[in-house]
Enzyme design. Structure first.
Site, PDB file in Angstrom:
ATOM      1  N   HIS A  18      -6.201 -11.742  10.529  1.00  0.00           N
ATOM      2  CA  HIS A  18      -6.280 -11.319   9.126  1.00  0.00           C
ATOM      3  C   HIS A  18      -6.087  -9.801   9.018  1.00  0.00           C
ATOM      4  CE1 HIS A  18      -9.135 -14.994   8.784  1.00  0.00           C
ATOM      5  NE2 HIS A  18      -8.002 -15.334   8.204  1.00  0.00           N
ATOM      6  N   ARG A  91       1.131 -18.425  10.731  1.00  0.00           N
ATOM      7  CA  ARG A  91       1.099 -18.495  12.196  1.00  0.00           C
ATOM      8  C   ARG A  91       2.099 -19.509  12.714  1.00  0.00           C
ATOM      9  NH1 ARG A  91      -5.198 -19.650  12.068  1.00  0.00           N
ATOM     10  NH2 ARG A  91      -4.351 -20.611  10.209  1.00  0.00           N
ATOM     11  N   SER A 129     -10.036 -18.949  12.640  1.00  0.00           N
ATOM     12  CA  SER A 129     -11.464 -18.797  12.296  1.00  0.00           C
ATOM     13  C   SER A 129     -12.284 -20.015  12.706  1.00  0.00           C
ATOM     14  CB  SER A 129     -11.639 -18.577  10.784  1.00  0.00           C
ATOM     15  OG  SER A 129     -11.083 -17.360  10.379  1.00  0.00           O
TER      16      SER A 129
HETATM   17  P1  ADP Z   1      -8.022 -20.358   3.874  1.00  0.00           P
HETATM   18  O1  ADP Z   1      -9.266 -21.168   3.979  1.00  0.00           O
HETATM   19  O2  ADP Z   1      -7.675 -19.930   2.476  1.00  0.00           O
HETATM   20  O3  ADP Z   1      -6.835 -20.906   4.629  1.00  0.00           O
HETATM   21  P2  ADP Z   1      -8.331 -18.442   6.007  1.00  0.00           P
HETATM   22  O4  ADP Z   1      -9.407 -17.424   6.108  1.00  0.00           O
HETATM   23  O5  ADP Z   1      -8.307 -19.523   7.029  1.00  0.00           O
HETATM   24  O6  ADP Z   1      -8.450 -18.993   4.545  1.00  0.00           O
HETATM   25  O7  ADP Z   1      -6.897 -17.753   6.011  1.00  0.00           O
HETATM   26  C1  ADP Z   1      -6.519 -16.813   5.027  1.00  0.00           C
HETATM   27  C2  ADP Z   1      -5.052 -16.464   5.225  1.00  0.00           C
HETATM   28  O8  ADP Z   1      -4.874 -15.823   6.480  1.00  0.00           O
HETATM   29  C3  ADP Z   1      -4.114 -17.672   5.257  1.00  0.00           C
HETATM   30  O9  ADP Z   1      -2.886 -17.299   4.677  1.00  0.00           O
HETATM   31  C4  ADP Z   1      -3.934 -17.947   6.731  1.00  0.00           C
HETATM   32  O10 ADP Z   1      -2.713 -18.606   6.997  1.00  0.00           O
HETATM   33  C5  ADP Z   1      -3.923 -16.515   7.254  1.00  0.00           C
HETATM   34  N1  ADP Z   1      -4.318 -16.430   8.655  1.00  0.00           N
HETATM   35  C6  ADP Z   1      -5.348 -17.040   9.265  1.00  0.00           C
HETATM   36  N2  ADP Z   1      -5.385 -16.718  10.579  1.00  0.00           N
HETATM   37  C7  ADP Z   1      -4.330 -15.882  10.796  1.00  0.00           C
HETATM   38  C8  ADP Z   1      -3.791 -15.220  11.952  1.00  0.00           C
HETATM   39  N3  ADP Z   1      -4.349 -15.374  13.159  1.00  0.00           N
HETATM   40  N4  ADP Z   1      -2.698 -14.452  11.790  1.00  0.00           N
HETATM   41  C9  ADP Z   1      -2.130 -14.322  10.573  1.00  0.00           C
HETATM   42  N5  ADP Z   1      -2.561 -14.932   9.452  1.00  0.00           N
HETATM   43  C10 ADP Z   1      -3.661 -15.698   9.553  1.00  0.00           C
END
Ligand code: ADP
Length: 159
Positions: A18, A91, A129
């Site tokens: 993130h 990803r 996460s």
């Molecule tokens: P949600 O529950 O809305 O998917 P997340 O916290 O899992 O929330 O993810 C928020 C955003 O960050 C999403 O667009 C997700 O694809 C992106 N994201 C999650 N992990 C990564 C990562 N390792 N690298 C890049 N983007 C990520």
């Protein structure tokens, strides 16, 4: 006009993946609102307040970033806060399929709001996460997966 993007997510917890997306997006947008929301499909581990505190620590020296809690539809939040862009990270192909459907529905609901995707760096493709929460719940060390500013032992999960 100021270009504001909303980066919505559950961020449970906020990871280096993130962080990488937000830092890169700073070269595109004037202001980024990191909007911490509840994901209806996932039971949260850290409370919204804890997640907001963690993320605020990471960007304490970046005045162009705000961290907020939001409920409801992302497009409604964007429209009422003058944000024309939704930022999301990608990803994998699975992320793309999931994001595509959401972005296309958002486009129908709010034609003036654009979704912008940033592809993660290869080193962050596996950072997830859900897996990090499992490591923490099992007493493992997940520090390498979260930004340096977040000291996981300072925060209590499963609140
Ligand atoms: P949600 O529950 O809305 O998917 P997340 O916290 O899992 O929330 O993810 C928020 C955003 O960050 C999403 O667009 C997700 O694809 C992106 N994201 C999650 N992990 C990564 C990562 N390792 N690298 C890049 N983007 C990520």
């Amino acid at each position: 006009m100021k270009k504001t993007a909303v980066f919505p997510g559950s961020f449970d917890p906020f990871t280096v993946g993130h962080e990488g997306i937000v830092i890169r997006a700073l070269s595109i947008f004037d202001e980024i609102i990191i909007a911490v929301g509840a994901n209806a499909l996932k039971k949260s581990f850290y409370s919204v307040e804890t997640r907001k505190k963690m993320i605020s620590k990471v960007f304490i020296n970046e005045p162009r970033i705000r961290v907020v809690h939001f409920e409801g539809l992302t497009v409604d939040y964007c429209l009422s806060n003058g944000a024309k862009f939704i930022l999301r990270g990608l990803r994998t192909a699975a992320d793309f399929e999931f994001e595509r459907a959401i972005a296309q529905v958002n486009k129908v609901m709010a034609p003036d709001v654009e979704s912008v995707f940033i592809l993660t760096i290869p080193e962050h493709s596996h950072v997830n996460s859900t897996i990090i929460r499992d490591i923490i719940r099992s007493g493992g060390d997940a520090s390498r997966f979260v930004p340096k500013a977040i000291r996981l032992k300072d925060y209590k999960g499963d609140e």
